[in-house]
Write a protein that holds these residues in place. Structure first.
Motif, short mmCIF file in Angstrom:
data_model
loop_
_atom_site.label_atom_id
_atom_site.label_comp_id
_atom_site.label_asym_id
_atom_site.label_seq_id
_atom_site.Cartn_x
_atom_site.Cartn_y
_atom_site.Cartn_z
N UNK A 217 2.94 17.77 4.27
CA UNK A 217 2.92 17.76 2.81
C UNK A 217 1.99 16.69 2.24
N UNK A 218 1.72 15.65 3.02
CA UNK A 218 1.03 14.47 2.49
C UNK A 218 -0.43 14.42 2.96
N UNK A 219 -1.35 14.27 2.00
CA UNK A 219 -2.77 14.13 2.33
C UNK A 219 -3.00 12.83 3.09
N UNK A 220 -3.79 12.89 4.16
CA UNK A 220 -4.02 11.72 4.99
C UNK A 220 -4.63 10.56 4.24
N UNK A 221 -5.48 10.84 3.25
CA UNK A 221 -6.14 9.76 2.52
C UNK A 221 -5.18 8.96 1.67
N UNK A 222 -3.97 9.51 1.40
CA UNK A 222 -2.97 8.81 0.60
C UNK A 222 -1.84 8.23 1.45
N UNK A 223 -1.86 8.48 2.73
CA UNK A 223 -0.84 7.93 3.63
C UNK A 223 -1.33 6.58 4.15
N UNK A 224 -1.00 5.51 3.44
CA UNK A 224 -1.58 4.20 3.75
C UNK A 224 -1.14 3.67 5.11
N UNK A 225 -0.06 4.21 5.67
CA UNK A 225 0.34 3.82 7.03
C UNK A 225 -0.70 4.28 8.06
N UNK A 227 -3.91 4.05 7.57
CA UNK A 227 -5.14 3.30 7.34
C UNK A 227 -5.05 1.92 7.98
N UNK A 228 -6.02 1.07 7.67
CA UNK A 228 -6.06 -0.27 8.26
C UNK A 228 -5.19 -1.28 7.51
N UNK A 229 -4.49 -0.81 6.49
CA UNK A 229 -3.63 -1.74 5.74
C UNK A 229 -2.52 -2.26 6.64
N UNK A 230 -2.20 -3.58 6.50
CA UNK A 230 -1.19 -4.22 7.34
C UNK A 230 0.05 -4.64 6.55
N UNK A 231 -0.06 -4.78 5.23
CA UNK A 231 1.07 -5.22 4.41
C UNK A 231 1.70 -4.00 3.73
N UNK A 232 2.98 -3.75 4.05
CA UNK A 232 3.67 -2.58 3.48
C UNK A 232 4.92 -2.98 2.71
N UNK A 233 4.92 -4.20 2.17
CA UNK A 233 6.07 -4.66 1.37
C UNK A 233 6.28 -3.78 0.15
N UNK A 234 5.22 -3.15 -0.34
CA UNK A 234 5.32 -2.31 -1.53
C UNK A 234 6.27 -1.12 -1.31
N UNK A 235 6.49 -0.75 -0.05
CA UNK A 235 7.36 0.40 0.24
C UNK A 235 8.84 0.09 0.02
N UNK A 236 9.21 -1.18 -0.05
CA UNK A 236 10.63 -1.56 -0.09
C UNK A 236 11.16 -1.78 -1.50
N UNK A 495 -0.28 -3.71 -6.64
CA UNK A 495 -0.46 -3.80 -5.20
C UNK A 495 -0.24 -2.48 -4.49
N UNK A 496 0.19 -1.45 -5.23
CA UNK A 496 0.55 -0.19 -4.60
C UNK A 496 -0.56 0.84 -4.51
N UNK A 497 -1.79 0.49 -4.89
CA UNK A 497 -2.89 1.46 -4.87
C UNK A 497 -3.51 1.58 -3.47
N UNK A 498 -4.32 2.62 -3.30
CA UNK A 498 -5.03 2.84 -2.04
C UNK A 498 -5.95 1.65 -1.76
N UNK A 499 -6.58 1.14 -2.83
CA UNK A 499 -7.45 -0.04 -2.76
C UNK A 499 -8.63 0.21 -1.81
N UNK A 500 -8.90 -0.73 -0.94
CA UNK A 500 -10.06 -0.67 -0.05
C UNK A 500 -9.78 0.05 1.26
N UNK A 501 -8.55 0.49 1.47
CA UNK A 501 -8.15 0.98 2.79
C UNK A 501 -8.41 2.49 2.93
N UNK A 502 -9.01 2.86 4.03
CA UNK A 502 -9.30 4.26 4.33
C UNK A 502 -8.91 4.55 5.78
#
Length: 532
Positions: A217-225, A227-236, A495-502
């Motif tokens: 259901x989820x587009x890969x470009x929006x699944x930040x897990x 990508x190279x992002x390391x901080x996922x505090x926004x999920x909590x 802090x919850x945007x896609x930002x620079x991570x791909x």
């Protein structure tokens, strides 16, 4: 000598007798004097009235409740609101003590008087504070958010827990509840909750699904897990409304509530994100082989040479629940001016709903509309959209201005949907307010960025009563179309945007418009679920 002695003694006895008689008369007169209490009992030794004691205690309680930090209580304990009328009727209903007690335990006949509420209110009136509304601005051109308003959002943490909102006729004061419980879930008989007013809190039960597993259901470009992002505090983070508690979202409860019903999202790519978020929330992020793709029923299939179809439709057979998304970035009816020319211009009918919506609205039970970020001159020129009103090319210069054209269209679509509601009484229609952008030092194509990864660094609380999306709020006013207000609560989540991570990690333009999933759009669906 002896005679003189007895003569003097007789005189002394006479004087003593006269003195005793005079003293007796004075004592008798003193006891009969009604003014003696003013000498024997000074006023400062009276015990105070019961009402005086309670009034002083009330003032102390209200002043203490102004700042949870100073009282040692957590902000979540400040939940119960009172208006001035409540103070009049509750705080000043004193026990029927009709006098006061002196030191001797005697009651006087002094009549008790109630303290005037205005005196107490005056004693606790806070200084004028910066409201949350000042922290959010929606520009007329395209409804985009200002990248940097210059407002220090950290001041929201210092704001008192009661204030007089602009346009309000009541003085709202919050008092600490006896125990640190969550505010109650409102039933239908209680006042409707302003779900857009509240704060973000940490919830260890988050996220509601995994960004790793929700691949169908989820587009890969929006699944930040992914990508190279390391901080996922926004999920909590979880949104907690100020005046009530939202019902916890569960996929099974949603399907049961939407049994034999269809929910449709019609809007731009942010509407698509909300659609994908809901599919992940319903399924828990798991693949469901039993879920059917029924896009053909609505003509939503991928055309030859197209990157993607114009929408998706999925059905859950267990409850016959259908969830649909249709791409309509402008919420206008788009009509090719020359169907034989692939590079033709399109009539952008500002006063007509999309043909898809006009055709299928009778099949919908819940409808969520949105538009906003495609309303800029660059998008219109790139898409070859030409503004039309009344079936002809627009010549009104006021409407031609982008911000006015957007506002005109929003009012037109809301008005049209409102006109359809009597025909379809089961339909519940929502217009979702604009999702904020967080570009700083430029835009998407001029080096703009949103590098913050720390949740709640610019604020966590929304106290305003009005929506930050003025156009949306004014459009639904006076109609039966509801406002799904997500603007202000999303504004503090930069802090919850896609930002620079791909996915590939290649550098490029930052995405400070779309959101990581799981993330902020999940909350939009929780608000929707609470209002269905």
């Amino acid at each position: 000598m002896k005679g003189n002695f007895y003569g003097l003694r007789g005189k002394q006895l006479s004087l003593m007798l006269i003195t005793v008689v005079c003293m007796s008369i004075l004592v008798w007169a003193w006891e009969k004097n009604p003014l003696h209490t003013s000498f024997l009992h000074p006023q400062n030794i009276w015990l105070p009235l019961t009402s005086d004691l309670r009034t002083e205690a009330h003032v102390e309680t209200v002043v203490t409740s102004q700042s949870p930090e100073s009282s040692g209580k957590d902000e979540s304990s400040i939940a119960e609101e009172m208006t001035m009328k409540d103070l009049d009727e509750r705080e000043f209903e004193i026990a029927p003590t009709k006098g006061m007690v002196d030191i001797g335990g005697n009651l006087t006949n002094r009549v008790e008087e109630k303290e005037e509420p205005s005196k107490v209110i005056k004693s606790v009136e806070p200084e004028k504070n910066e409201t949350a509304e000042d922290s959010f601005s929606v520009t007329e051109s395209g409804g985009n958010q200002e990248p940097d308003s210059g407002v220090d959002n950290s001041k929201q943490e210092e704001r008192m827990d009661f204030q007089v909102p602009s346009g309000s006729e009541h003085f709202n004061a919050t008092l600490p509840v006896e125990n640190n419980e969550n505010p109650p879930i409102l039933d239908k008989k209680q006042a409707a909750c302003n779900f857009a007013k509240g704060k973000w809190v940490v919830d260890d039960q988050r996220p509601l699904y995994s960004g790793f597993s929700c691949k169908r259901w989820l587009s890969g470009m929006w699944a930040c897990r992914m990508t190279q992002r390391m901080n996922f505090d926004y999920e909590t983070l979880k949104w907690q409304p100020k005046d009530c508690q939202m019902e916890e979202f569960e996929g099974s409860k949603f399907l049961k509530r939407m049994q034999d019903k269809t929910l449709a999202f019609v809007g731009d790519s942010l509407g698509r994100q909300q659609f994908q978020s809901l599919m992940c929330m319903i399924t828990g992020g798991k693949d469901r082989p039993d879920v059917l793709d029924v896009g053909r029923e609505y003509g939503l299939v991928k055309a030859k040479g197209a990157v993607r179809p114009n929408g998706w439709v999925y059905r859950f057979p267990s409850t016959n629940t259908t969830v649909l998304y249709y791409w309509s970035a402008s919420l206008c009816d788009l009509e090719p001016l020359n169907i034989t020319n692939p590079a033709t211009e399109y009539a952008m009918h500002l006063d007509r709903p999309p043909a898809f919506l006009h055709r299928f609205i009778h099949r919908f039970d819940v409808l969520v509309l949105n538009t906003g970020h495609h309303w800029n001159r660059g998008k219109l020129n790139a898409n070859r959209w030409i503004m039309y009103v009344g079936g002809a090319r627009n010549t009104n210069k006021k409407i031609a201005e982008i911000g006015r054209a957007k506002n005109f269209t929003i009012h037109s679509i809301v008005s049209w949907v409102n006109s359809q509601l009597p025909k379809y009484p089961r339909l519940k229609a929502f217009y979702r307010s604009i999702s904020p952008r967080h570009f700083v030092n430029g835009d998407w194509n001029t080096g703009g960025s949103c590098n913050n990864e720390m949740p709640m660094s610019i604020g966590k609380e929304v106290l305003q009563d009005e929506s930050s999306d003025v156009d949306a709020e004014s459009a639904v006013r006076g109609t039966k179309v509801r406002l799904l207000d997500i603007t202000a609560l999303s504004q503090v989540r930069d802090e919850g945007h896609i930002s620079q991570f791909t996915i590939k990690g290649t550098p490029g333009a930052q995405d400070c418009l779309h959101w990581c999933l799981p993330g902020v759009p999940d909350t939009w669906n929780e608000l929707l679920f609470a209002q269905i």
